[in-house]
Design a protein around this motif. Structure first.
Motif, PDB file in Angstrom:
ATOM      1  N   GLN A   3       0.835  -1.188   0.000  1.00  0.00           N
ATOM      2  CA  GLN A   3       0.000   0.000   0.000  1.00  0.00           C
ATOM      3  C   GLN A   3       0.874   1.244   0.000  1.00  0.00           C
ATOM      4  O   GLN A   3       1.901   1.291   0.679  1.00  0.00           O
ATOM      5  CB  GLN A   3      -0.913   0.020   1.229  1.00  0.00           C
ATOM      6  CG  GLN A   3      -1.968   1.113   1.224  1.00  0.00           C
ATOM      7  CD  GLN A   3      -2.889   1.038   2.434  1.00  0.00           C
ATOM      8  OE1 GLN A   3      -2.523   0.503   3.464  1.00  0.00           O
ATOM      9  NE2 GLN A   3      -4.095   1.584   2.294  1.00  0.00           N
ATOM     10  N   SER A  93       1.456  12.111  -7.157  1.00  0.00           N
ATOM     11  CA  SER A  93       1.334  10.696  -6.807  1.00  0.00           C
ATOM     12  C   SER A  93       2.708  10.097  -6.591  1.00  0.00           C
ATOM     13  O   SER A  93       3.660  10.456  -7.300  1.00  0.00           O
ATOM     14  CB  SER A  93       0.629   9.918  -7.921  1.00  0.00           C
ATOM     15  OG  SER A  93      -0.655  10.429  -8.189  1.00  0.00           O
ATOM     16  N   GLY A 116       0.116   5.204  -5.569  1.00  0.00           N
ATOM     17  CA  GLY A 116      -0.785   5.711  -4.556  1.00  0.00           C
ATOM     18  C   GLY A 116      -1.974   6.394  -5.201  1.00  0.00           C
ATOM     19  O   GLY A 116      -2.064   6.496  -6.433  1.00  0.00           O
ATOM     20  N   GLN A 117      -2.856   6.899  -4.352  1.00  0.00           N
ATOM     21  CA  GLN A 117      -4.100   7.488  -4.863  1.00  0.00           C
ATOM     22  C   GLN A 117      -3.923   8.935  -5.311  1.00  0.00           C
ATOM     23  O   GLN A 117      -4.781   9.462  -6.015  1.00  0.00           O
ATOM     24  CB  GLN A 117      -5.193   7.410  -3.782  1.00  0.00           C
ATOM     25  CG  GLN A 117      -5.136   8.490  -2.713  1.00  0.00           C
ATOM     26  CD  GLN A 117      -4.018   8.290  -1.698  1.00  0.00           C
ATOM     27  OE1 GLN A 117      -3.301   7.295  -1.723  1.00  0.00           O
ATOM     28  NE2 GLN A 117      -3.879   9.239  -0.774  1.00  0.00           N
ATOM     29  N   THR A 119      -2.426  13.083  -4.271  1.00  0.00           N
ATOM     30  CA  THR A 119      -2.830  14.169  -3.391  1.00  0.00           C
ATOM     31  C   THR A 119      -2.773  15.473  -4.178  1.00  0.00           C
ATOM     32  O   THR A 119      -1.832  15.714  -4.940  1.00  0.00           O
ATOM     33  CB  THR A 119      -1.946  14.229  -2.126  1.00  0.00           C
ATOM     34  OG1 THR A 119      -2.431  15.222  -1.231  1.00  0.00           O
ATOM     35  CG2 THR A 119      -0.491  14.533  -2.451  1.00  0.00           C
TER      36      THR A 119
END
Length: 125
Positions: A3, A93, A116-117, A119
């Motif tokens: 993650q 990211s 990652g998602q 920011t």
């Protein structure tokens, strides 16, 4: 389970600073490279930095203003962004790739396997 979690984005005035964090869980930190990428609306994704035990790179477009570092104990990479400009506005990211990818600059998104998602960083002029 692997993650990547980014944090630290936000709204800042031009000339200000932000520090982004990328926490990498489930990876052997010494065996990976972590890259920061950004993408603004209507623009191509741009590699900003790459860091690993093998090498560290920062893109020429942000060199002198952005610094990348890592905390091995926390499995976390930081992107310190100073003297922010309006054109730095983008979704940032982090991504994980093989350790040696930074040796070649780490600018190609295709070299990274996990993302990652993202920011949002917004710089007001």
């Amino acid at each position: 389970q692997v993650q990547l979690v980014e944090s630290g984005g936000g709204l800042v005035q031009a000339g200000g600073s932000l520090r982004l964090s990328c926490a990498a869980a489930g990876f052997t930190f010494d065996n990976i490279a972590i890259g920061w990428f950004r993408q603004a609306p209507g623009r191509e994704r741009e590699g900003v930095s790459c860091i690993s035990v093998a090498a560290t790179h920062v893109a020429d477009s942000v060199k002198g203003r952005f610094t990348v570092s890592k905390d091995d104990a926390k499995n976390t990479v930081y992107l310190q962004m100073n003297s922010l400009k309006f054109e730095d506005t983008a979704v940032y990211s982090c991504a994980v790739g093989p350790r040696n990818v930074c040796v070649y600059g780490g600018r190609s998104a295709g070299d990274f396997n996990y993302w990652g998602q993202g920011t949002q960083v917004t710089v007001s002029s």
